[in-house]
Design a protein around this motif. Structure first.
Motif, PDB file in Angstrom:
ATOM      1  N   UNK A 186       0.830  -1.205   0.000  1.00 27.18           N
ATOM      2  CA  UNK A 186       0.000   0.000   0.000  1.00 27.18           C
ATOM      3  C   UNK A 186       0.868   1.260   0.000  1.00 27.18           C
ATOM      4  N   UNK A 187       1.921   1.262   0.822  1.00 29.67           N
ATOM      5  CA  UNK A 187       2.827   2.417   0.890  1.00 29.67           C
ATOM      6  C   UNK A 187       3.529   2.622  -0.455  1.00 29.67           C
ATOM      7  N   UNK A 190       1.139   4.107  -2.877  1.00 26.39           N
ATOM      8  CA  UNK A 190       0.919   5.492  -2.466  1.00 26.39           C
ATOM      9  C   UNK A 190       2.058   6.403  -2.939  1.00 26.39           C
ATOM     10  N   UNK A 191       3.302   5.929  -2.841  1.00 25.12           N
ATOM     11  CA  UNK A 191       4.461   6.694  -3.319  1.00 25.12           C
ATOM     12  C   UNK A 191       4.380   6.893  -4.829  1.00 25.12           C
TER      13      UNK A 191
END
Lengths: 229, 105
Positions: A186-187, A190-191
């Protein structure tokens, strides 16, 4: 039972005060009035959802975006409310659930599930009181003081909300590799939304939804049944 | 955004948030059996929080470097099982101190 509930709720209330203080600052620095920040906290009683909500409003996103982002971000409450419904006692039903359901948050849920075999409505009612007061007062104080406080202090408290998010993710990821995987995916997505110019058009509210749904779906496909290890 | 518009958004926001909490609580009496659905719902909170934190946390303060200090502090304390409030306030303190140090240069 109500007294025991109030007592158990006090530590949550204190924690909420400091976190909602930072929400109040954040809201005001995003151009909201102090009473608007206060109303948001009084009507929602949730950290991540409110944060996303004021992001959508500040960016003048659509009402659909608001509804969908709130639905996805708060979907975890549906899961908690399912678990609670299995544990609430015979008298805790109907209208009581309709009213007290408003008070389901991550921390209140965790404490409620930790106490005994069945949950009484009087206990749950007591449990909600201190967190609600803490959340409301913290927002008000943050929103009002945020205007007159030196920027060094606002700056420092602004990270408190992220600190709380980190305090929820890290211990869970440490214990459970599947959770670590989902959070990392998810991170990473997101980036991608943040740094790759092509995705500029996608609002941050929808970006969060896309990250969460993709990472969780991948997690469920690869590691079914491991979410609560 | 004027007050009317604000209240409209707030109504949608609070309404959805409330319904997500209350509807399953009132209506559902049986447990969800499908393990994929259960897993998906179970992973959602962590995925949401991770997406909101990264990379947003690094741009939440005046200096990128002090945000990194706050982030590292939070991750370390959380890793060693400190409470929500300890982690949140320590991250703030780290940002505060490192911000002042950076100001000095």
């Amino acid at each position: 039972m109500i007294k025991k509930g109030i007592r158990d709720g006090i530590p949550i209330g204190l924690g909420y005060f400091s976190v909602s203080f930072s929400f109040g600052i954040l809201a005001v620095s995003n151009g909201f009035e102090w009473w608007e920040a206060l109303l948001v906290s009084m009507a929602n009683l949730t950290s991540a959802g409110q944060y996303a909500g004021i992001t959508v409003m500040a960016a003048a996103g659509g009402l659909v975006e608001m509804a969908v982002s709130q639905f996805v971000i708060n979907l975890r409450y549906a899961l908690m409310s399912l678990s609670l419904s299995q544990k609430a006692d015979r008298k805790f039903r109907g209208i009581y659930r309709l009213i007290l359901g408003f008070g389901i948050t991550d921390e209140i849920f965790a404490v409620a599930m930790n106490t005994g075999k069945e949950i009484k409505r009087s206990y749950f009612f007591g449990l909600i009181i201190a967190p609600y007061i803490g959340w409301t007062l913290g927002t008000l104080t943050g929103a009002v003081c945020g205007n007159i406080m030196p920027s060094v202090i606002c700056d420092a408290l602004g990270i408190a909300l992220y600190g709380m998010f980190i305090a929820i993710i890290v211990p869970a990821a440490k214990k459970n590799r599947a959770v670590l995987f989902v959070a990392a995916v998810s991170a990473a997505i997101s980036c991608m939304f943040y740094y790759i110019p092509v995705f500029d058009k996608i609002s941050s509210g929808f970006a969060i939804i896309i990250c969460a749904v993709m990472a969780s779906a991948l997690g469920a496909a690869l590691f079914p049944g491991r979410e609560a290890d | 955004m004027d007050s009317y518009e604000f209240l409209l958004y707030l109504g949608v926001m609070a309404g959805v948030t409330y319904l997500v909490r209350a509807v399953p609580f009132v209506l559902v009496k049986n447990k969800i059996e499908n393990k994929y659905v259960r897993s998906f719902l179970g992973y959602i909170p962590y995925a949401v929080l991770a997406a909101m934190t990264i990379p947003g946390v690094f741009y939440s303060t005046r200096y990128f470097l002090s945000a990194v200090c706050g982030f590292v502090t939070a991750v370390l304390l959380a890793y060693f099982g400190k409470s929500l409030i300890t982690v949140a306030l320590s991250a703030s303190l780290a940002v505060f101190v490192s911000g002042i140090v950076i100001d000095c240069f």
